[in-house]
Enzyme design. Structure first.
Site, PDB file in Angstrom:
ATOM      1  CG  HIS A  99      -0.492   0.290   2.508  1.00 59.24           C
ATOM      2  ND1 HIS A  99      -0.228  -0.689   3.449  1.00 59.24           N
ATOM      3  CD2 HIS A  99      -0.200   1.460   3.116  1.00 59.24           C
ATOM      4  CE1 HIS A  99       0.194  -0.133   4.564  1.00 59.24           C
ATOM      5  NE2 HIS A  99       0.224   1.174   4.388  1.00 59.24           N
TER       6      HIS A  99
ATOM      7  CG  ASP B 126       0.273  -4.070   2.833  1.00 57.29           C
ATOM      8  OD1 ASP B 126       0.821  -3.615   1.817  1.00 57.29           O
ATOM      9  OD2 ASP B 126      -0.433  -3.384   3.592  1.00 57.29           O
TER      10      ASP B 126
ATOM     11  CB  SER C  35       2.669   1.826   6.386  1.00 57.72           C
ATOM     12  OG  SER C  35       1.412   1.919   6.994  1.00 57.72           O
TER      13      SER C  35
END
Length: 713
Positions: free
Chosen positions: A84, A220, A648
């Site tokens: 992402h 991810d 992230s």
């Protein structure tokens, strides 16, 4: 008020620290944290984590594209981050014919690695404390504006002194609401290329339904590579550039882990607000966040209508939609969590204790702090709702593009012929950039729908919008008619119309353009501050700074860490489980397996589809060297690290500093974590590195990437 929304306030949490709480400066680890970390399982020295003179872990951690974290995992500049985090670049490189976002991409060799238009990584070089130097420039008699100006003058000197003639980027940051200052030295690399990405059905498996939820089954991750000139220095893209030879790269562990094992995360957390007063929490829960949620959902619904009809539109808007959707769910989760945990109430209790302390002799300086803060929030509640409605409206591209380009063109027209010749290529490039991937029917519809929401829900709206709303009501017309007419009569309706205008540009055409006038009205209103607002902001900023200063004096024996503000931090904790959950097939609820992933499979579903090749690997139990000792293939796992947005892509490291996973999410139960830390609820959701390697090797067949890594078995 705008400044407050755009620059969330910095500080630290004031309640007694939990063992796993804190986002710590690397330069303070030895003094504040090292003994605790050793007891929990750390086997490294502080020098191996952070060193100015020698290679250390900090040299393998990079800020990715200014909004995420990534890590260097090979001696040839291979970068690992979240799918992402690279989503926008992957979408940009995709077309309907070569849809890497949907189907995945793996470069067979270096020559096939693809350069996005804009992508950079930032290496952290060093940091230092300059609080004394900066605070010597200010005094208590200054207004907040004068104080800020004096501080900024000194910051400019510090940044210039440490840049080494432009070799480094230097950033001075404020901490504890302007009570401390540190400078950070970075080196930026702008030639970063896509190496590999799994298909979205793996990288985004679970979609919005599973976002912020546990159990998770998401792969991810994505791989990029940093390129440099032949001497290892930053360089703009060139076919002659070579893979960077980093000072340090991470060792990747195949050994796995167990519940209770030490886990630390290094990364660039974006924003926390753990000093936020009760009034600020109540304002967010009742005014700001509900407006954000409603406006976000409004844009999402319109965008999805067009994205579902056209694959190229879906690719062009994929990153924008994903970003809005993420924050939409985040803000609703914040409302629910802050309400459920009665966070404002607990803050009020802390503030009452502070007020009692401030009333004592010698503490008079702090006596009016809490009343000033409470008055500020009382008088800005409606403003906060307005600014969130308008802020989301201005994220609509055609709400801001005419203002930006119109002013650039007006400036261009004011220049002499020689200056115009210099500016023209820059202006043409900006026009191309702003219109690239823009689908006008979608933009018109989103803008009209957002204007309707703003005009009916916000108070004290922009003048032109108020007049248009009255006219719409009087003529029984809608915002779609209003916007369609504005587009038809505007040079900004399309890139082609604007380029035709630029063949013979005239300033009066810009000034009278309906979209330029609308965009200008919105931008000016967003930036406008009344005299009362300016005074409120001045008083609030001073009171907030004094509150933080006073609370630290009130509790001098506490161990403090600064609030997150996109600077490199370390957080440590353990691999830890949540209570048993029947939705998770794992023996203990701190990890998930490929079996659970396949169980969620829904053929053709946008969120839960998956490649048939992955199902075949599961059915054949073809897990290679990546299976756990108990035979299952791990997918995601939980730790209790203290992280937030910006983390992230951060590496999850074991006690030896080896890579065991990749942080990518938090749990919705702890959504209040940006304001208050709860060690019973706070969990970080991570991709197990063994799942990442399995997908690279067994699914993608990219064994050449595995061979590039330093593996610990």
């Amino acid at each position: 008020m705008k400044k407050f929304i755009l620059s969330l306030l910095l500080a630290a949490f004031i309640l007694p620290l939990q063992a796993n709480e804190g986002m710590w400066f690397l330069m303070h680890i030895e003094r504040l944290n090292y003994r605790d970390m050793q007891k929990m399982g750390l086997q490294l020295t502080p020098e191996e984590i952070y060193s100015i003179n020698n290679a250390s872990l900090k040299d393998a951690i990079v800020q990715f594209n200014r909004g995420c974290t990534a890590e260097i995992i090979s001696d040839s500049g291979l970068v690992l981050t979240n799918h992402h985090c690279g989503y926008g670049q992957i979408a940009e490189l995709s077309t309907a014919e070569n849809d890497y976002l949907t189907n995945g991409f793996w470069a067979a060799n270096r020559s096939e690695e693809i350069k996005p238009k804009k992508l950079s990584v930032r290496f952290f070089v060093r940091m230092d404390d300059v609080s004394k130097r900066i605070l010597e420039q200010v005094n208590e008699s200054m207004t907040e504006a004068d104080r800020e100006a004096a501080i900024n003058r000194e910051i400019a000197k510090i940044e210039q002194e440490n840049s080494e003639g432009g070799k480094y980027t230097v950033s001075v940051k404020s901490f504890y609401q302007g009570n401390e200052y540190y400078y950070f030295v970075y080196q930026d690399y702008n030639d970063v290329r896509l190496v590999g990405t799994p298909p979205a059905s793996i990288g985004k498996f679970g979609g919005d339904t599973d976002n912020w939820e546990w159990p998770r089954h998401t792969g991810d991750f994505a791989l990029f590579r940093v390129y440099a000139d032949k001497d290892g220095n930053p360089a703009e893209y060139s076919p002659d550039n070579v893979p960077l030879k980093p000072k340090k790269h991470l060792t990747t562990s195949l050994k796995g882990f167990e519940e209770g094992d030490f886990a630390m995360i290094m990364g660039y957390p974006g924003r926390t607000n753990r000093w936020m007063p009760a009034g600020g929490i109540e304002q967010n829960v009742k005014y700001a966040y509900p407006a954000w949620v409603e406006a976000s959902k409004t844009s999402m619904d319109v965008m999805k209508k067009y994205m579902d009809k056209d694959q190229q539109v879906k690719l062009d808007y994929a990153s924008s939609y994903a970003s809005i959707a993420n924050y939409w769910k985040n803000r609703q989760g914040m409302i629910d969590a802050l309400t459920q945990h009665k966070t404002a109430k607990s803050k009020k209790e802390s503030e009452a204790a502070f007020q009692k302390w401030a009333s004592k002799k010698g503490n008079e300086k702090y006596a009016e702090v809490i009343p000033v803060i409470n008055n500020y929030y009382k008088k800005t509640n409606d403003i906060s709702a307005h600014n969130n409605y308008l802020g989301l409206l201005l994220r609509t591209r055609m709400a801001s593009t005419p203002y930006r380009l119109g002013n650039a063109i007006a400036y261009y027209l004011e220049q002499n012929e020689a200056k115009q010749a210099e500016l023209k290529p820059q202006l043409e490039a900006e026009i191309n950039d702003l219109y690239e991937g823009m689908y006008i029917p979608l933009e018109e519809d989103v803008l009209a729908t957002q204007l309707k929401l703003y005009s009916t829900k916000a108070k004290n709206i922009a003048p032109m919008i108020g007049e248009a709303a009255q006219a719409n009501n009087k003529n029984n017309a809608g915002w779609n008619n209003y916007i369609n007419t504005a587009f038809e009569n505007s040079i900004f309706e399309s890139k082609e119309k604007l380029q035709n205008f630029m063949a013979n540009p005239k300033a009066e055409v810009i000034q009278n353009d309906p979209l330029y006038k609308l965009s200008t009205d919105l931008m000016k209103h967003y930036r406008y501050e009344s005299a009362e607002e300016k005074q409120l902001n001045n008083d609030f900023e001073r009171a907030y700074r004094l509150m933080v200063q006073g609370m630290r004096l009130q509790n001098p024996d506490e161990k403090y860490y600064p609030d997150a503000n996109s600077t490199l931090r370390l957080t440590y904790g353990k691999v830890i489980a949540l209570p048993a959950d029947k939705r998770n097939d794992a023996a203990k609820n701190y990890y998930t397996t490929l079996k659970g992933t396949v169980a969620k499979y829904q053929p053709g579903d946008d969120e839960f589809d998956m490649p048939k090749e992955l199902i075949a690997l599961y059915e054949n139990k073809d897990f290679g060297q990546y299976a756990d000792a108990d035979g299952y293939l791990p997918v995601n796992f939980l730790t209790d690290n203290d992280i937030t947005g910006g983390n992230s892509g951060s590496p999850v490291l074991n006690g030896k500093g080896e890579l065991i996973g990749l942080a990518f999410d938090g749990n919705i139960e702890a959504m209040a974590g940006d304001v208050i830390f709860d060690d019973q609820l706070q969990r970080t959701i991570n991709v197990d590195i063994r799942y990442v390697l399995f997908l690279i090797d067994k699914l993608a067949g990219a064994s050449h990437i595995i061979e590039e890594l330093t593996l610990s078995k």
